[in-house]
Design an enzyme around this catalytic site. Structure first.
Site, mmCIF file in Angstrom:
data_model
loop_
_atom_site.group_PDB
_atom_site.id
_atom_site.type_symbol
_atom_site.label_atom_id
_atom_site.label_comp_id
_atom_site.label_asym_id
_atom_site.label_seq_id
_atom_site.Cartn_x
_atom_site.Cartn_y
_atom_site.Cartn_z
ATOM 1 N N ARG A 1 0.821 -1.212 0.000
ATOM 2 C CA ARG A 1 0.000 0.000 0.000
ATOM 3 C C ARG A 1 0.852 1.258 0.000
ATOM 4 O O ARG A 1 0.509 2.248 -0.656
ATOM 5 C CB ARG A 1 -0.966 -0.037 1.180
ATOM 6 C CG ARG A 1 -2.123 -0.986 0.925
ATOM 7 C CD ARG A 1 -2.984 -1.255 2.129
ATOM 8 N NE ARG A 1 -4.084 -2.144 1.731
ATOM 9 C CZ ARG A 1 -4.921 -2.719 2.583
ATOM 10 N NH1 ARG A 1 -4.786 -2.515 3.882
ATOM 11 N NH2 ARG A 1 -5.894 -3.495 2.139
ATOM 12 N N TYR B 1 -6.527 -1.432 -6.820
ATOM 13 C CA TYR B 1 -5.843 -2.597 -6.253
ATOM 14 C C TYR B 1 -5.181 -2.288 -4.910
ATOM 15 O O TYR B 1 -5.070 -1.155 -4.502
ATOM 16 C CB TYR B 1 -4.870 -3.249 -7.224
ATOM 17 C CG TYR B 1 -3.734 -2.448 -7.817
ATOM 18 C CD1 TYR B 1 -3.131 -1.385 -7.171
ATOM 19 C CD2 TYR B 1 -3.208 -2.831 -9.068
ATOM 20 C CE1 TYR B 1 -2.062 -0.710 -7.729
ATOM 21 C CE2 TYR B 1 -2.150 -2.159 -9.630
ATOM 22 C CZ TYR B 1 -1.569 -1.108 -8.949
ATOM 23 O OH TYR B 1 -0.501 -0.457 -9.515
ATOM 24 N N GLU B 2 -4.789 -3.381 -4.224
ATOM 25 C CA GLU B 2 -4.267 -3.331 -2.852
ATOM 26 C C GLU B 2 -5.272 -2.707 -1.885
ATOM 27 O O GLU B 2 -4.911 -2.015 -0.933
ATOM 28 C CB GLU B 2 -2.925 -2.589 -2.793
ATOM 29 C CG GLU B 2 -1.844 -3.152 -3.674
ATOM 30 C CD GLU B 2 -1.619 -4.654 -3.468
ATOM 31 O OE1 GLU B 2 -1.950 -5.156 -2.378
ATOM 32 O OE2 GLU B 2 -1.143 -5.302 -4.401
ATOM 33 N N GLY B 3 -6.545 -2.961 -2.125
ATOM 34 C CA GLY B 3 -7.612 -2.400 -1.308
ATOM 35 C C GLY B 3 -8.115 -1.118 -1.923
ATOM 36 O O GLY B 3 -7.371 -0.139 -2.048
#
Length: 572
Positions: A291, A430-432
């Site tokens: 992140r 992406y990545e949350g």
């Protein structure tokens, strides 16, 4: 097309003059020999590699793209050679521990390296982008046998790694994962299931790929607590191909050079990493590192777009600017300067925050005092979701603003700016997703402890500012307002109804982003007052732009927080 140039001077100024990173890091026993000269040497070399080796492959990588044929993926021309040069030069091992074959340098240097690489060629950089997280995950949770076989090759980058979480029915809700892991007599497991959206799931950059896969053991409970983590290599010892099948790669809006794969695990051999049922805990080591790096992708892409737009604005003549007697360069027009200078407010302020976060990771990793490590962990927990969400959104919006500088020329491929808009969009997902980052910040990390961690962070930030100085006082006001806003939400949700917080989370995160940027710009201005040498020109433009066009957004988002949370409570 304007080629990307790594702005090492700007980066070094922010790291040294503004943050004092060399002195902070040199005080750690693990980095006792580190100094500004070594930092500059590493970043100079990183800038050359990004600008001269990786950046020239960006256009062809986008146009040719990764190619799938009968389960195999061929990367664009030049990508394998560049990657082989990358890992053989030791770049993936920059911050890995010397015991694992790494160079043991600070994590902040790795962070800056990946910002440069993302700006130079986002698609290419996706391949090594998960190496650090995979290394940390295996280092902390892997068995001695797994570490002996795989850790050194992941640390060096000789073998690349993937993170296999998502399934067709399980996106953000990983508790819905169905991939199975069946224990075998020899201690291995047979992995069966399908994973989607796997970046670099198949390619020809390295001789092996190490997949880290979330799967469910027999009789495991439903939901996230039933998930375990497994290491599944593409090639097994002895040269046999593990039955991990790339069914296809996705046709995407951007990132054409990065293969986004659908992987089918047909009773593939894998080994448990860590404790059964604790797969998400082990995987979050990768996700948290990823992140911060996604936030740096946003900063890098925004800087690359700004470089193209500024170069065009300094050459293109259109109309007369007010007061001019003849056709003017478009950079002389106030509307264009606003577009460009606003991006500098986000880029340079964002770098201060991202680099400080990376330094905090170094402190968390090496500081001898428990209390200082706890403060570093608090910083990273609260600031990372803000960085990921706010700066990836600005990467997309700001790249679009930079395209606007080109007019109609920006909408055609010739100038290269439209690729940045396309490539930046996925960073918000992406990545949350950014919405999940906002909920994580407000609901889990602020409301979760009644606002205690946020209050401590705001006190830390406020201690860096002098309320008697106008610039510092201006930065203090939104920090205090953010604390008050958080307390109002804590009070409103005391009855356990979190609906108002969920509704207001995105605007709360934007308030936090603007407040943090205000602190960052106060630090930049303080450095300018303290040092005889002036800040680089982009920094000076960004300071003006932040005050004029970014800082006022705090009040807007604060009003939206109050309005949204109140209306949600009333209509519940």
């Amino acid at each position: 097309m304007t080629p990307y140039h790594a702005p090492v001077e700007d980066m070094v100024y922010l790291l040294d003059a503004v943050l004092g990173a060399p002195a902070t890091l040199a005080a750690l026993p693990a980095h006792a020999g580190f100094d500004a000269a070594l930092m500059r040497q590493v970043l100079d070399e990183a800038g050359r590699f990004a600008s001269e080796v990786v950046a020239p492959l960006n256009r062809s990588g986008d146009e040719v793209g990764a190619r799938w044929h009968q389960g195999q993926v061929t990367m664009p021309p030049g990508f394998r050679e560049a990657y082989q040069a990358f890992w053989r030069a030791g770049w993936p091992a920059l911050a890995a521990e010397p015991a694992d074959g790494g160079q043991g340098l600070p994590l902040v240097l790795e962070a800056v390296l990946y910002e440069m690489l993302s700006a130079a060629n986002h698609g290419w950089t996706m391949a090594p982008g998960l190496l650090h997280g995979a290394y940390e995950c295996l280092r902390h949770h892997g068995s001695e046998a797994l570490k002996a076989r795989y850790l050194g090759r992941i640390a060096s980058g000789e073998w690349l790694a993937t993170m296999c979480l998502t399934e067709p029915q399980a996106g953000s809700d990983l508790g819905l994962c169905r991939t199975r892991a069946l224990p075998q007599a020899d201690g291995s497991h047979r992995i069966e299931g399908t994973k989607i959206f796997i970046s670099g799931g198949e390619h020809d950059l390295t001789d092996n790929i190490v997949h880290l896969v979330l799967a469910r053991l027999p009789d495991a409970p439903s939901g996230p607590k039933g998930l375990s983590l497994f290491l599944v290599p593409k090639w097994l010892d002895g040269g046999a191909r593990n039955p991990v099948v790339c069914e296809r790669i996705e046709e995407k809006m951007g990132l054409h050079a990065s293969p986004t794969c659908v992987l089918r695990f047909d009773a593939a051999t894998g080994w448990l990493i860590g404790t059964p049922g604790q797969g998400l805990n082990a995987m979050f080591v990768m996700m948290n590192a990823a992140r911060l790096h996604v936030a740096l992708q946003g900063l890098g892409l925004l800087d690359a777009a700004w470089q193209k737009a500024r170069a065009y604005a300094q050459e293109r003549r259109q109309m007369r600017a007010p007061g001019a007697r003849e056709t003017s360069l478009i950079i002389e027009h106030a509307a264009v300067r606003r577009l460009l200078h606003t991006q500098r407010a986000w880029i340079d302020g964002g770098r201060v925050l991202a680099y400080r976060t990376a330094v905090e990771l170094d402190l968390l990793r090496h500081h001898p005092e428990t209390s200082r490590r706890a403060a570093a962990e608090r910083w990273c927990a609260l600031v990372t979701p803000v960085l990921k969400a706010a700066f990836t959104e600005q990467a997309f919006l700001g790249a679009s603003d930079c395209l606007q500088v080109f007019g109609g020329h920006g909408y055609v491929r010739e100038w290269g700016i439209e690729q940045h808009v396309r490539d930046a969009r996925v960073t918000m997902i992406y990545e949350g997703t950014n919405e999940i980052q906002a909920i994580d910040l407000l609901v889990r990390k602020v409301l979760g402890d009644g606002g205690a961690a946020l209050r401590a962070l705001l006190q830390t930030l406020g201690a860096d500012l002098d309320p008697s100085h106008p610039a510092d006082a201006a930065a203090l006001a939104p920090l205090r307002a953010l604390g008050s806003l958080a307390q109002q939400l804590v009070d409103r949700c005391r009855d356990g109804d979190l609906a108002p917080a969920h509704a207001a989370a995105t605007d709360f995160l934007h308030c936090a982003a603007v407040a943090l940027l205000g602190w960052a710009w106060a630090r930049i201005e303080a450095a300018q007052r303290a040092h005889a040498s002036p800040a680089p020109e982009p920094c000076r433009n960004g300071a003006m732009a932040f005050k004029a066009w970014v800082a006022p957004r705090f009040e807007l988002h604060a009003r939206l927080v109050a309005q949204t949370s109140q209306s949600t409570a009333e209509t519940a």
